[in-house]
Design a protein around this motif. Structure first.
Motif, PDB file in Angstrom:
ATOM      1  N   MET A  11      93.073  46.786  79.646  1.00  0.00           N
ATOM      2  CA  MET A  11      92.518  46.437  78.326  1.00  0.00           C
ATOM      3  C   MET A  11      92.988  47.441  77.294  1.00  0.00           C
ATOM      4  N   GLN A  12      93.602  46.954  76.245  1.00  0.00           N
ATOM      5  CA  GLN A  12      94.202  47.852  75.280  1.00  0.00           C
ATOM      6  C   GLN A  12      93.181  48.313  74.258  1.00  0.00           C
ATOM      7  N   GLN A  13      93.290  49.608  73.850  1.00  0.00           N
ATOM      8  CA  GLN A  13      92.374  50.137  72.853  1.00  0.00           C
ATOM      9  C   GLN A  13      92.482  49.392  71.536  1.00  0.00           C
ATOM     10  N   LYS A  14      93.696  48.892  71.219  1.00  0.00           N
ATOM     11  CA  LYS A  14      93.886  48.164  69.969  1.00  0.00           C
ATOM     12  C   LYS A  14      92.952  46.969  69.887  1.00  0.00           C
ATOM     13  N   GLN A  15      92.713  46.285  71.015  1.00  0.00           N
ATOM     14  CA  GLN A  15      91.820  45.149  71.015  1.00  0.00           C
ATOM     15  C   GLN A  15      90.396  45.572  70.688  1.00  0.00           C
ATOM     16  N   LEU A  16      89.994  46.713  71.227  1.00  0.00           N
ATOM     17  CA  LEU A  16      88.636  47.188  70.986  1.00  0.00           C
ATOM     18  C   LEU A  16      88.437  47.559  69.535  1.00  0.00           C
ATOM     19  N   ASP A  17      89.403  48.269  68.960  1.00  0.00           N
ATOM     20  CA  ASP A  17      89.264  48.748  67.595  1.00  0.00           C
ATOM     21  C   ASP A  17      89.256  47.615  66.581  1.00  0.00           C
ATOM     22  N   SER A  18      89.774  46.448  66.970  1.00  0.00           N
ATOM     23  CA  SER A  18      89.776  45.324  66.056  1.00  0.00           C
ATOM     24  C   SER A  18      88.399  44.712  65.933  1.00  0.00           C
ATOM     25  N   ASP A  19      87.464  45.126  66.768  1.00  0.00           N
ATOM     26  CA  ASP A  19      86.075  44.681  66.853  1.00  0.00           C
ATOM     27  C   ASP A  19      85.953  43.198  67.160  1.00  0.00           C
ATOM     28  N   ALA A  79      79.530  45.120  75.911  1.00  0.00           N
ATOM     29  CA  ALA A  79      78.663  45.748  76.915  1.00  0.00           C
ATOM     30  C   ALA A  79      78.502  44.846  78.141  1.00  0.00           C
ATOM     31  N   LYS A  80      78.487  43.544  77.909  1.00  0.00           N
ATOM     32  CA  LYS A  80      78.402  42.604  79.031  1.00  0.00           C
ATOM     33  C   LYS A  80      79.741  42.461  79.749  1.00  0.00           C
ATOM     34  N   GLU A  81      80.811  42.444  78.952  1.00  0.00           N
ATOM     35  CA  GLU A  81      82.143  42.193  79.516  1.00  0.00           C
ATOM     36  C   GLU A  81      82.729  43.423  80.197  1.00  0.00           C
ATOM     37  N   ALA A  82      82.495  44.600  79.612  1.00  0.00           N
ATOM     38  CA  ALA A  82      83.082  45.839  80.143  1.00  0.00           C
ATOM     39  C   ALA A  82      82.075  46.981  79.977  1.00  0.00           C
ATOM     40  N   PRO A  83      80.995  46.986  80.750  1.00  0.00           N
ATOM     41  CA  PRO A  83      79.921  47.978  80.568  1.00  0.00           C
ATOM     42  C   PRO A  83      80.358  49.408  80.841  1.00  0.00           C
ATOM     43  N   GLN A  84      81.494  49.604  81.488  1.00  0.00           N
ATOM     44  CA  GLN A  84      81.956  50.957  81.804  1.00  0.00           C
ATOM     45  C   GLN A  84      82.569  51.671  80.606  1.00  0.00           C
ATOM     46  N   LEU A  85      82.834  50.947  79.514  1.00  0.00           N
ATOM     47  CA  LEU A  85      83.500  51.537  78.355  1.00  0.00           C
ATOM     48  C   LEU A  85      82.501  52.234  77.432  1.00  0.00           C
ATOM     49  N   ASP A 117      86.714  36.542  73.244  1.00  0.00           N
ATOM     50  CA  ASP A 117      86.274  35.528  74.195  1.00  0.00           C
ATOM     51  C   ASP A 117      85.250  34.587  73.561  1.00  0.00           C
ATOM     52  N   GLY A 118      85.373  34.390  72.256  1.00  0.00           N
ATOM     53  CA  GLY A 118      84.483  33.444  71.614  1.00  0.00           C
ATOM     54  C   GLY A 118      84.058  33.944  70.247  1.00  0.00           C
ATOM     55  N   PRO A 119      83.582  33.060  69.391  1.00  0.00           N
ATOM     56  CA  PRO A 119      83.177  33.465  68.042  1.00  0.00           C
ATOM     57  C   PRO A 119      81.921  34.313  68.066  1.00  0.00           C
ATOM     58  N   VAL A 120      81.800  35.168  67.048  1.00  0.00           N
ATOM     59  CA  VAL A 120      80.621  36.007  66.892  1.00  0.00           C
ATOM     60  C   VAL A 120      79.905  35.565  65.629  1.00  0.00           C
ATOM     61  N   SER A 121      78.650  35.167  65.759  1.00  0.00           N
ATOM     62  CA  SER A 121      77.884  34.748  64.596  1.00  0.00           C
ATOM     63  C   SER A 121      77.600  35.932  63.698  1.00  0.00           C
ATOM     64  N   ASP A 122      77.774  35.748  62.398  1.00  0.00           N
ATOM     65  CA  ASP A 122      77.513  36.818  61.440  1.00  0.00           C
ATOM     66  C   ASP A 122      76.115  36.737  60.848  1.00  0.00           C
ATOM     67  N   HIS A 123      75.253  35.878  61.401  1.00  0.00           N
ATOM     68  CA  HIS A 123      73.919  35.722  60.827  1.00  0.00           C
ATOM     69  C   HIS A 123      72.883  35.656  61.937  1.00  0.00           C
ATOM     70  N   ASP A 124      71.814  36.411  61.780  1.00  0.00           N
ATOM     71  CA  ASP A 124      70.705  36.333  62.717  1.00  0.00           C
ATOM     72  C   ASP A 124      69.834  35.140  62.363  1.00  0.00           C
ATOM     73  N   GLU A 125      69.357  34.472  63.384  1.00  0.00           N
ATOM     74  CA  GLU A 125      68.425  33.386  63.149  1.00  0.00           C
ATOM     75  C   GLU A 125      67.042  33.960  62.876  1.00  0.00           C
ATOM     76  N   PRO A 126      66.259  33.337  62.000  1.00  0.00           N
ATOM     77  CA  PRO A 126      64.909  33.836  61.723  1.00  0.00           C
ATOM     78  C   PRO A 126      64.090  33.923  63.001  1.00  0.00           C
ATOM     79  N   ARG A 181      76.661  42.881  67.320  1.00  0.00           N
ATOM     80  CA  ARG A 181      76.884  41.705  68.162  1.00  0.00           C
ATOM     81  C   ARG A 181      78.188  41.823  68.947  1.00  0.00           C
ATOM     82  N   VAL A 182      79.198  42.421  68.299  1.00  0.00           N
ATOM     83  CA  VAL A 182      80.462  42.648  69.009  1.00  0.00           C
ATOM     84  C   VAL A 182      80.249  43.627  70.169  1.00  0.00           C
ATOM     85  N   LEU A 183      79.526  44.705  69.916  1.00  0.00           N
ATOM     86  CA  LEU A 183      79.273  45.710  70.951  1.00  0.00           C
ATOM     87  C   LEU A 183      78.456  45.133  72.092  1.00  0.00           C
ATOM     88  N   ALA A 184      77.518  44.238  71.775  1.00  0.00           N
ATOM     89  CA  ALA A 184      76.711  43.613  72.828  1.00  0.00           C
ATOM     90  C   ALA A 184      77.586  42.768  73.748  1.00  0.00           C
TER      91      ALA A 184
END
Length: 208
Positions: free
Chosen positions: A1-9, A39-45, A13-22, A33-36
Motif C-alpha cells: 500500500m503506497q503512502q501516496k494513496q493514504l495522503d490523498s485521504d 481503520a477497518k481496512e488496515a488497522p495496523q497503520l 473502496d467506495g464513496p465517502v459521505s460528506d454529511h452526517d445524518e441527523p 470518515r476516511v480514517l474510520a
C-alpha cells in the motif's frame, strides 16, 4: 500500500459521505470518515499524520474558494491580491523586483509573470526602470491599485473573520501558534515552497 494513496485521504473502496445524518451522534468531518474506513481496512497503520495533513489540504481548499469568491467580484484572484498587497505593505514607493515578488508571495516565477501581465493590463501595477540595475525593472503599485486595495481591504478582512468564525479568539491564537511552529520548520529547510531541493534526489528502489 503506497503512502501516496493514504495522503490523498481517499480510501479507494467506495464513496465517502460528506454529511452526517441527523441523530447519528457526534458530528464528524470528511477526514474522520476516511480514517474510520482505513481503520477497518488496515488497522495496523498509524494514521496520525493523515489526520493532520489531510485536514490542512481540505481546509486550504475551502479557504481558497472563500477568498476567490470575494476577490473575484473585483476581477482579482488570490494570487493577484497577494501581489498587490505585497507591494502595498512595503511602503512608498510601493515597488519591488519581480524576483522579490515571487519569493514574497511564494509562487513560481512563471506564475508571477502571468499575474503581472494581467495586473499591468488592468492598470493596477506598472513597470519602472530599476535605477540600481538597468537590465531589470521594478514593479510598482499604481494609484488605481492602491485605491482598489483600500476598497477591498475591509471586505477581505471581514471575509477572513467569517471563515474563522467557528473558532474562538483563543482557539485562533492557539492555531496560529501551532501553524507558525510548523511553518518555521519548513522555512528552515526551504525559503519558499518552490525553492529547489539541494543536491540530486536518489530514486527509490523496491528494496527501500
Amino acid at each position: 500500500m503506497q503512502q501516496k494513496q493514504l495522503d490523498s485521504d481517499e480510501p479507494g473502496d467506495g464513496p465517502v459521505s460528506d454529511h452526517d445524518e441527523p441523530g447519528d451522534g457526534p458530528v464528524t468531518d470528511h477526514v474522520d470518515r476516511v480514517l474510520a474506513l482505513w481503520a477497518k481496512e488496515a488497522p495496523q497503520l498509524d494514521l496520525t499524520t493523515v489526520a493532520v495533513i489531510a485536514r490542512l489540504g481540505r481546509v486550504r481548499a475551502y479557504v481558497d474558494r472563500g477568498l476567490d469568491e470575494v476577490l473575484g467580484e473585483y476581477g482579482l484572484t488570490r494570487q493577484s491580491w497577494d501581489v498587490l498587497a505585497c507591494l502595498r505593505r512595503v511602503g512608498r514607493p510601493y515597488r519591488l523586483t519581480p524576483t522579490d515578488l515571487y519569493q514574497a508571495v511564494m509562487r513560481t516565477s512563471g506564475a508571477i509573470t502571468h499575474t503581472l501581465h494581467g495586473l499591468e493590463y488592468a492598470g493596477l501595477v506598472s513597470r519602472v526602470p530599476n535605477t540600481d540595475d538597468r537590465r531589470s525593472t521594478h514593479v510598482e503599485l499604481t494609484d488605481a491599485g492602491r485605491e482598489l486595495l483600500s476598497r477591498i481591504g475591509p471586505e477581505h478582512l471581514a471575509n477572513e473573520r467569517r471563515m474563522l468564525a467557528a473558532l474562538t479568539p483563543d482557539q485562533q491564537t492557539t492555531l496560529a501558534g501551532l501553524l507558525r511552529t510548523l511553518l518555521i520548520a519548513f522555512e528552515r529547510e526551504h525559503a519558499t515552497p518552490h525553492s529547489p531541493t539541494p543536491g540530486p534526489r536518489r530514486r527509490r528502489t523496491k528494496s527501500d
